[in-house]
Design an enzyme around this catalytic site. Structure first.
Site, short mmCIF file in Angstrom:
data_model
loop_
_atom_site.label_atom_id
_atom_site.label_comp_id
_atom_site.label_asym_id
_atom_site.label_seq_id
_atom_site.Cartn_x
_atom_site.Cartn_y
_atom_site.Cartn_z
N SER A 73 33.31 49.62 27.05
CA SER A 73 33.85 48.95 27.97
C SER A 73 32.95 47.78 28.64
O SER A 73 32.95 46.89 27.92
CB SER A 73 33.94 50.02 29.33
N GLU A 77 45.51 51.90 27.57
CA GLU A 77 44.26 51.34 28.66
C GLU A 77 44.70 50.17 29.15
O GLU A 77 45.33 49.27 28.81
CB GLU A 77 42.85 51.08 27.70
N HIS A 85 40.53 55.63 28.10
CA HIS A 85 39.67 54.60 27.97
C HIS A 85 38.27 55.20 27.46
O HIS A 85 37.89 56.35 28.26
CB HIS A 85 39.54 54.16 29.32
#
Length: 317
Positions: free
Chosen positions: A162, A251, A281
């Site tokens: 991320s 996602e 995610h």
């Protein structure tokens, strides 16, 4: 390893309320961090991982290495100099939350599967420390691994998920530009490489648009969004090392990851791209519970290990 594999629908049902509460835009950042650290205790550590606390680039960090069983003697940890190489891991959390604790299980599994020493960095977070504080910390950590720990740049992979994936990409760009150093490879799990690009949907299982926009604003602070490193997708991609990108099709960052992969290939970068279906995610955080997540993490570990120690023709005979 302690394994408790649970069907995907059950895990999704359990995680949905957790992330709806913890990653709420109206919840104070300090409370979000505390709740995530507490919930991270459910991410079981694998057997055989040794966690060592240290300083890296002036910041708290952890080095995770694997134990080996030696016939006729006790099991002992592999010393860092005998590991295949090093992985500098940068955790996710929108540059605002996340910690060594939230990602310790993932990092430990990456160390065991890759046979590398994995260094997890506690870089500074926004809003207290906006861009480029986290990038500066990551740069200092990499240089510390080279100048003081003794690794060569091509013995170190960069990995992250991320926001940590975006930070890893920005770090690779900075290392090449400023120091003429190219890491061995990049391992990016659903990387957030353009905080200026708002999600097209309201939420996925983990993150939501309101929270991500607030994180982007916290990370930018009073800075300029066009500054190099804030949105590494718009930076120079030429000359980057082999890169593995993993993302699930559900996602919010799926489209951004596809754009990144296309841009990397256009820049001549060797890219491996995996799109899972049915996960969420950074499901790799739940690898102890979900077989599909464990498989994805194992594939990433194999890619990074191979980048540091390529298979020779003799090995294939």
């Amino acid at each position: 390893m302690r394994e408790f594999k649970i069907p995907l629908p059950v895990v999704r049902a359990l995680l949905d309320p957790v992330f709806r509460v913890t990653l709420h835009a109206r919840l104070p950042v300090a409370v979000q961090r505390t709740l995530l650290d507490v919930s991270s205790r459910l991410q079981f550590m694998p057997d055989g991982a040794v966690v060592q606390r240290l300083q890296l680039g002036g910041r708290p960090a952890e080095r995770v290495i694997a134990e080996i069983a030696i016939p006729g003697s006790r099991t002992r940890a592999v010393p860092p100099e005998r590991a295949a190489g090093a992985i500098l891991y940068l955790h996710g959390g929108g540059y605002v939350v996340g910690s060594l604790a939230t990602h310790r299980s993932l990092v430990a599994r990456l160390a065991l599967e890759s046979c590398c020493a994995v260094y997890s960095l506690d870089y500074r977070l926004a809003p207290e420390h906006p861009f480029p504080a986290g990038l500066d910390d990551a740069e200092a950590a990499f240089l510390d691994l080279v100048n003081n720990v003794g690794y060569q740049p091509d013995q170190i992979c960069l990995a992250g998920d991320s926001a940590g994936g975006g930070l890893a990409l920005a770090l690779a760009q900075r290392l090449i530009e400023r120091h003429k150093m190219t890491p061995a490879a990049l391992g990016l799990i659903a990387p957030w490489v353009d905080p200026t690009d708002p999600p097209s949907r309201d939420r996925d299982l983990v993150i939501n648009r309101a929270w991500s926009r607030l994180c982007a604003a916290h990370y930018l602070g009073d800075g300029d969004a066009t500054t190099a490193g804030y949105a590494p997708l718009s930076g120079n991609l030429i000359g980057l090392p082999p890169t593995y990108v993993q993302v699930d099709v559900s996602e919010l960052l799926h489209d951004q990851c596809r754009t990144l992969v296309s841009a990397l290939r256009g820049a001549g970068v060797h890219v491996r791209f995996t799109e899972t279906r049915g996960l969420w995610h950074v499901a790799q955080l739940q690898a102890a519970l979900v077989a599909e997540a464990a498989l994805a993490l194992r594939e990433l570990a194999d890619f990074l290990r191979e980048a540091i120690q390529p298979v020779s023709i003799d090995d294939l005979r």
